[in-house]
Design a protein around this motif. Structure first.
Motif, PDB file in Angstrom:
ATOM      1  N   LEU A  92       0.841  -1.190   0.000  1.00  0.00           N
ATOM      2  CA  LEU A  92       0.000   0.000   0.000  1.00  0.00           C
ATOM      3  C   LEU A  92       0.881   1.246   0.000  1.00  0.00           C
ATOM      4  CD1 LEU A  92      -3.013   0.832   0.226  1.00  0.00           C
ATOM      5  CD2 LEU A  92      -2.644   1.030   2.664  1.00  0.00           C
ATOM      6  N   VAL A  93       0.728   2.112  -1.024  1.00  0.00           N
ATOM      7  CA  VAL A  93       1.551   3.313  -1.138  1.00  0.00           C
ATOM      8  C   VAL A  93       1.014   4.396  -0.210  1.00  0.00           C
ATOM      9  CG1 VAL A  93       2.291   5.161  -2.673  1.00  0.00           C
ATOM     10  CG2 VAL A  93       2.229   2.805  -3.498  1.00  0.00           C
ATOM     11  N   PRO A  94       1.823   4.894   0.726  1.00  0.00           N
ATOM     12  CA  PRO A  94       1.405   6.019   1.554  1.00  0.00           C
ATOM     13  C   PRO A  94       1.295   7.279   0.695  1.00  0.00           C
ATOM     14  CG  PRO A  94       3.323   4.887   2.459  1.00  0.00           C
ATOM     15  CD  PRO A  94       3.162   4.427   1.049  1.00  0.00           C
ATOM     16  N   PRO A  95       0.706   8.336   1.216  1.00  0.00           N
ATOM     17  CA  PRO A  95       0.571   9.565   0.424  1.00  0.00           C
ATOM     18  C   PRO A  95       1.899  10.027  -0.151  1.00  0.00           C
ATOM     19  CG  PRO A  95      -0.734   9.715   2.410  1.00  0.00           C
ATOM     20  CD  PRO A  95       0.072   8.458   2.533  1.00  0.00           C
ATOM     21  N   SER A  96       2.003  10.105  -1.473  1.00  0.00           N
ATOM     22  CA  SER A  96       3.266  10.433  -2.123  1.00  0.00           C
ATOM     23  C   SER A  96       3.007  10.979  -3.515  1.00  0.00           C
ATOM     24  CB  SER A  96       4.167   9.195  -2.206  1.00  0.00           C
ATOM     25  OG  SER A  96       3.480   8.124  -2.827  1.00  0.00           O
ATOM     26  N   VAL A  97       4.003  11.642  -4.082  1.00  0.00           N
ATOM     27  CA  VAL A  97       3.908  12.178  -5.429  1.00  0.00           C
ATOM     28  C   VAL A  97       4.090  11.040  -6.435  1.00  0.00           C
ATOM     29  CG1 VAL A  97       4.907  13.760  -7.121  1.00  0.00           C
ATOM     30  CG2 VAL A  97       4.814  14.401  -4.703  1.00  0.00           C
ATOM     31  N   PRO A  98       3.149  10.813  -7.351  1.00  0.00           N
ATOM     32  CA  PRO A  98       3.322   9.765  -8.353  1.00  0.00           C
ATOM     33  C   PRO A  98       4.438  10.124  -9.329  1.00  0.00           C
ATOM     34  CG  PRO A  98       1.343  11.027  -8.816  1.00  0.00           C
ATOM     35  CD  PRO A  98       1.858  11.504  -7.497  1.00  0.00           C
ATOM     36  N   PRO A  99       5.464   9.288  -9.461  1.00  0.00           N
ATOM     37  CA  PRO A  99       6.621   9.656 -10.276  1.00  0.00           C
ATOM     38  C   PRO A  99       6.307   9.868 -11.746  1.00  0.00           C
ATOM     39  CG  PRO A  99       6.725   7.345  -9.605  1.00  0.00           C
ATOM     40  CD  PRO A  99       5.633   7.987  -8.816  1.00  0.00           C
ATOM     41  N   GLU A 100       5.237   9.242 -12.260  1.00  0.00           N
ATOM     42  CA  GLU A 100       4.909   9.392 -13.671  1.00  0.00           C
ATOM     43  C   GLU A 100       4.440  10.807 -14.012  1.00  0.00           C
ATOM     44  OE1 GLU A 100       5.386   7.012 -16.050  1.00  0.00           O
ATOM     45  OE2 GLU A 100       6.375   5.936 -14.437  1.00  0.00           O
ATOM     46  N   VAL A 101       3.971  11.560 -13.023  1.00  0.00           N
ATOM     47  CA  VAL A 101       3.474  12.922 -13.290  1.00  0.00           C
ATOM     48  C   VAL A 101       4.086  13.926 -12.320  1.00  0.00           C
ATOM     49  CG1 VAL A 101       1.297  12.173 -14.318  1.00  0.00           C
ATOM     50  CG2 VAL A 101       1.433  12.471 -11.850  1.00  0.00           C
ATOM     51  N   ASP A 102       5.293  13.606 -11.789  1.00  0.00           N
ATOM     52  CA  ASP A 102       5.857  14.459 -10.743  1.00  0.00           C
ATOM     53  C   ASP A 102       6.270  15.830 -11.238  1.00  0.00           C
ATOM     54  OD1 ASP A 102       8.106  13.897 -12.199  1.00  0.00           O
ATOM     55  OD2 ASP A 102       9.128  12.757 -10.640  1.00  0.00           O
ATOM     56  N   HIS A 103       6.306  16.015 -12.554  1.00  0.00           N
ATOM     57  CA  HIS A 103       6.720  17.301 -13.123  1.00  0.00           C
ATOM     58  C   HIS A 103       5.527  18.139 -13.563  1.00  0.00           C
ATOM     59  CE1 HIS A 103       6.064  14.422 -16.325  1.00  0.00           C
ATOM     60  NE2 HIS A 103       6.013  15.397 -17.201  1.00  0.00           N
ATOM     61  N   LEU A 104       4.313  17.650 -13.354  1.00  0.00           N
ATOM     62  CA  LEU A 104       3.130  18.303 -13.897  1.00  0.00           C
ATOM     63  C   LEU A 104       2.335  19.040 -12.820  1.00  0.00           C
ATOM     64  CD1 LEU A 104       1.794  15.425 -16.194  1.00  0.00           C
ATOM     65  CD2 LEU A 104       3.199  17.381 -16.870  1.00  0.00           C
ATOM     66  N   SER A 105       1.718  20.147 -13.217  1.00  0.00           N
ATOM     67  CA  SER A 105       0.736  20.815 -12.383  1.00  0.00           C
ATOM     68  C   SER A 105      -0.636  20.324 -12.824  1.00  0.00           C
ATOM     69  CB  SER A 105       0.847  22.333 -12.551  1.00  0.00           C
ATOM     70  OG  SER A 105      -0.148  22.990 -11.810  1.00  0.00           O
ATOM     71  N   VAL A 106      -1.369  19.699 -11.902  1.00  0.00           N
ATOM     72  CA  VAL A 106      -2.573  18.948 -12.258  1.00  0.00           C
ATOM     73  C   VAL A 106      -3.832  19.738 -11.937  1.00  0.00           C
ATOM     74  CG1 VAL A 106      -3.874  16.824 -11.828  1.00  0.00           C
ATOM     75  CG2 VAL A 106      -1.374  16.763 -11.950  1.00  0.00           C
ATOM     76  N   LEU A 107      -4.771  19.733 -12.895  1.00  0.00           N
ATOM     77  CA  LEU A 107      -6.066  20.386 -12.709  1.00  0.00           C
ATOM     78  C   LEU A 107      -7.125  19.391 -12.273  1.00  0.00           C
ATOM     79  CD1 LEU A 107      -7.794  22.972 -13.000  1.00  0.00           C
ATOM     80  CD2 LEU A 107      -8.191  22.323 -15.382  1.00  0.00           C
ATOM     81  N   SER A 108      -7.122  18.185 -12.886  1.00  0.00           N
ATOM     82  CA  SER A 108      -8.133  17.187 -12.553  1.00  0.00           C
ATOM     83  C   SER A 108      -7.641  15.802 -12.943  1.00  0.00           C
ATOM     84  CB  SER A 108      -9.456  17.500 -13.262  1.00  0.00           C
ATOM     85  OG  SER A 108     -10.477  16.627 -12.827  1.00  0.00           O
ATOM     86  N   VAL A 109      -8.342  14.788 -12.427  1.00  0.00           N
ATOM     87  CA  VAL A 109      -8.032  13.394 -12.719  1.00  0.00           C
ATOM     88  C   VAL A 109      -9.342  12.645 -12.913  1.00  0.00           C
ATOM     89  CG1 VAL A 109      -7.041  11.249 -11.819  1.00  0.00           C
ATOM     90  CG2 VAL A 109      -5.887  13.414 -11.397  1.00  0.00           C
ATOM     91  N   ALA A 110      -9.375  11.718 -13.882  1.00  0.00           N
ATOM     92  CA  ALA A 110     -10.514  10.818 -14.068  1.00  0.00           C
ATOM     93  C   ALA A 110      -9.955   9.411 -14.210  1.00  0.00           C
ATOM     94  CB  ALA A 110     -11.327  11.208 -15.302  1.00  0.00           C
ATOM     95  N   SER A 111     -10.461   8.476 -13.409  1.00  0.00           N
ATOM     96  CA  SER A 111      -9.887   7.130 -13.391  1.00  0.00           C
ATOM     97  C   SER A 111     -10.987   6.081 -13.458  1.00  0.00           C
ATOM     98  CB  SER A 111      -9.045   6.941 -12.122  1.00  0.00           C
ATOM     99  OG  SER A 111      -8.398   5.697 -12.122  1.00  0.00           O
ATOM    100  N   ASN A 112     -10.880   5.168 -14.431  1.00  0.00           N
ATOM    101  CA  ASN A 112     -11.842   4.071 -14.537  1.00  0.00           C
ATOM    102  C   ASN A 112     -11.133   2.733 -14.349  1.00  0.00           C
ATOM    103  OD1 ASN A 112     -10.590   3.511 -17.000  1.00  0.00           O
ATOM    104  ND2 ASN A 112     -12.254   4.378 -18.232  1.00  0.00           N
ATOM    105  N   GLN A 113     -11.720   1.642 -14.860  1.00  0.00           N
ATOM    106  CA  GLN A 113     -11.162   0.326 -14.585  1.00  0.00           C
ATOM    107  C   GLN A 113      -9.819   0.087 -15.276  1.00  0.00           C
ATOM    108  OE1 GLN A 113     -13.897  -2.892 -15.123  1.00  0.00           O
ATOM    109  NE2 GLN A 113     -12.469  -4.439 -14.410  1.00  0.00           N
TER     110      GLN A 113
END
Length: 598
Positions: A23-44
């Motif tokens: 289980l990953v504790p609260p952390s910056v996801p390395p795949e998007v660590d350089h991005l400023s994020v507005l929103s996220v949508a996640s499905n299956q």
């Protein structure tokens, strides 16, 4: 610096972590660590990340999704996506060849699959302003507050009184202010312009709160809450959670936490949270996440929440410790803490019970949470706004004089290391250089500045050899302690030019937080050799409180005599720092209250 944190199960890659360590504790996801994020949508199958620049990144492939226009909003169903552009165009596509379009949820008057974003021509003249998706259906609200729906009509999810599929967008209702549904469910809620709330769709588990055990509600129907009394809905496959304007939680369906199973078909208030102020909620397919005003996180769900927390059943509210999770993840039990008796037990926990994680006041105390978004596979995205102190540390230390990958003996680096690790600089330097790679050292330095971790895999060695107990130790607490002990370990003194009183400070704080001092160190003292400066004609207490603000983001106006308080007003311009909302509030209200003896 990314403004996105995640926690949960990383094994699918949908959280932006390529790791299976548990289980990953609260952390910056390395795949998007350089991005400023507005929103996220996640499905299956896919997580779609929308940046503040209007670009789309798909996970776990980490590929760009190409849309020629700037995107301002995204939504997803179980296997399909919608995107709304700045010019008002709506695009749709699917990530599953067979099921992503079979119900007409792409809105092109056919059931053909489309793997790339395709503009829905139906909305060319209607000025869409909001988009939303349920399991296999899509919704669009226009500038005229008209609600259009298309896709699966199963369980009456479209709210148009029919159960058949709709291939082309159809006007369902007018005067719609807001709509809530999710990619995991067949029910939804809407708010009319008068402030009233209505529910529609599947009611098999009582998730609409009408008290019925029926297949579905054909058209939107009032759910009984007062006008404008709801802040948010969080919808699972079989349940609903409501956050009210009084920060209270109500649940219905299999999300129900109040009363017996016989009354789960009505909305019930969660009594266990009567003394907890909840400010944000989010749901995955079969679990719900709540966040309280102290940045504590709570979980409940039925039944697959067990796959997230690996525990079974009990009748008390439990506190989950993240550190114990990885030790016990191969078993069906986990060490928990009873929040009412404060005793440790190994026990079985009821699926619907409330779970609080034990990262409270550690990672998130430095941030202002803007949005919670949960995904299908047991994980949650946190879009946040970092504290101004941390933003400055990351921006001006990482990209300024401390951008090297070495643990150099620059005074500001040395001082920050000793403040953050509670260890000597030489011990830290030796441990890192002997045992860690360049990338691991850079990961350590990012944590040093921000209190967050860019890459959970790269963090393992620095954490082990430095014996850092908590992943997200509170950097603001460390900086407050540094300020309190500045007389013992400062490397710079600012003298009050009027009477020569000294204010001991640290160069790295001045460099990161003040444009005036940054210019001084960059041009007048490039090697940072000077140990003092006569810098201000301001009152000593005023000067001291300004520096206290640069360290902590706080100021104690009571320590300044009233006749000198006006000197605070021009401080942001003179020292060139960005006053936060607290500073502006202080200057506009508290200052005048004190000035007029109120």
């Amino acid at each position: 610096m990314s403004n996105l944190l995640v926690f949960g199960d990383p094994s699918t890659g949908l959280l932006g972590h390529k790791t299976n360590i548990g289980l990953v504790p609260p952390s910056v996801p390395p795949e998007v660590d350089h991005l400023s994020v507005l929103s996220v949508a996640s499905n299956q199958l896919t997580t779609l990340v929308l940046t503040t620049q209007g670009e789309l990144i798909s996970l776990p492939t980490n590929q760009k999704v190409k849309i020629k226009e700037k995107v301002i909003s995204i939504a997803c169903g179980h296997f399909h996506f919608l995107a709304l552009s700045e010019s008002g165009d709506v695009y749709s596509w699917s990530d599953h060849q067979q099921y992503g379009s079979k119900n007409g949820q792409l809105g092109h008057n056919d059931v053909l699959p489309r793997s790339k974003p395709t503009r829905i021509q139906f909305f060319d003249e209607l000025e869409p302003i909001k988009i939303c998706c349920s399991f296999a259906s899509s919704f669009v609200i226009t500038k005229g507050l008209e609600l259009y729906g298309f896709g699966s009509g199963g369980s009456y999810i479209l709210g148009n009184g029919k159960s058949c599929n709709v291939l082309e967008p159809e006007n369902i209702s007018d005067d719609i202010q807001q709509l809530w549904t999710s990619p995991f469910c067949h029910h939804g809620f809407l708010q009319k312009t008068g402030g009233h709330y209505q529910g529609f769709g599947s009611e098999t588990y009582g998730q609409l709160g009408f008290g019925n055990k029926v297949f579905g509600t054909m058209v939107p129907k009032s759910i009984g809450f007062k006008q404008n009394s709801i802040l948010d809905f969080a919808l699972t496959w079989d349940g609903t959670t409501v956050l009210t304007t009084k920060n209270e939680i109500y649940t219905a369906g299999k999300a129900h936490l109040n009363g017996t199973l016989n009354d789960k078909f009505y909305f019930g208030k969660v009594k266990e949270l009567k003394n907890t102020k909840i400010i944000a909620i989010s749901s995955g397919s079969l679990y719900t996440v709540l966040m309280d005003a102290n940045n504590g996180f709570w979980f409940y769900g039925d039944p697959k929440i067990r796959q997230l927390i690996r525990i079974n059943s009990t009748k008390v509210i439990m506190k989950l410790k993240w550190d114990n999770y990885n030790k016990n993840r191969k078993s069906n039990t986990i060490t928990t803490t009873n929040t009412t008796t404060n005793t440790n037990t190994n026990t079985n926990v009821d699926n619907n019970n409330l779970i609080e994680n034990d990262f409270k006041n550690k990672n998130f105390i430095n941030t202002k949470i803007k949005k919670l978004i949960s995904c299908f596979h047991y994980g949650t995205f946190i879009i946040y706004e970092a504290h101004e102190v941390i933003q400055d540390l990351v921006t001006h230390l990482k990209d300024g004089k401390c951008c090297d990958c070495e643990i150099s003996d620059i005074p500001m680096i040395k001082m920050l290391i000793e403040a953050r690790t509670k260890n000597s600089f030489s011990n830290v330097k030796d441990a890192l250089e002997k045992n860690c790679s360049v990338k691991e050292i850079m990961c350590f330095k990012h944590w040093l500045y921000s209190g967050t971790v860019e890459n959970i895999d790269l963090w393992e060695k620095p954490k082990k050899f430095l014996k850092i107990v908590h992943l997200g130790d509170n950097i603001l607490d460390d900086l407050k302690l540094l300020w309190e002990n500045r007389h013992e370990n400062s490397d710079f003194i600012v003298y009050n030019g009027k009477n020569g009183q000294p204010v001991p400070v640290h160069k790295f704080i001045l460099y990161a937080r003040s444009g005036q001092f940054r210019e001084y160190f960059n041009f007048l003292d490039k090697k940072m050799e000077n140990s003092s400066i006569d810098f201000s004609e301001k009152n000593f207490n005023v000067l001291e409180q300004i520096f206290h603000f640069l360290y902590t983001g706080e100021i104690n106006i009571k320590l300044i005599k009233k006749k000198f308080r006006t000197q605070l007003i021009d401080a942001p311009e003179f020292y060139r720092f960005s006053p936060d909302k607290n500073w502006n509030k202080l200057m506009s209200k508290k200052y005048y209250d004190y000035l007029h003896n109120k």
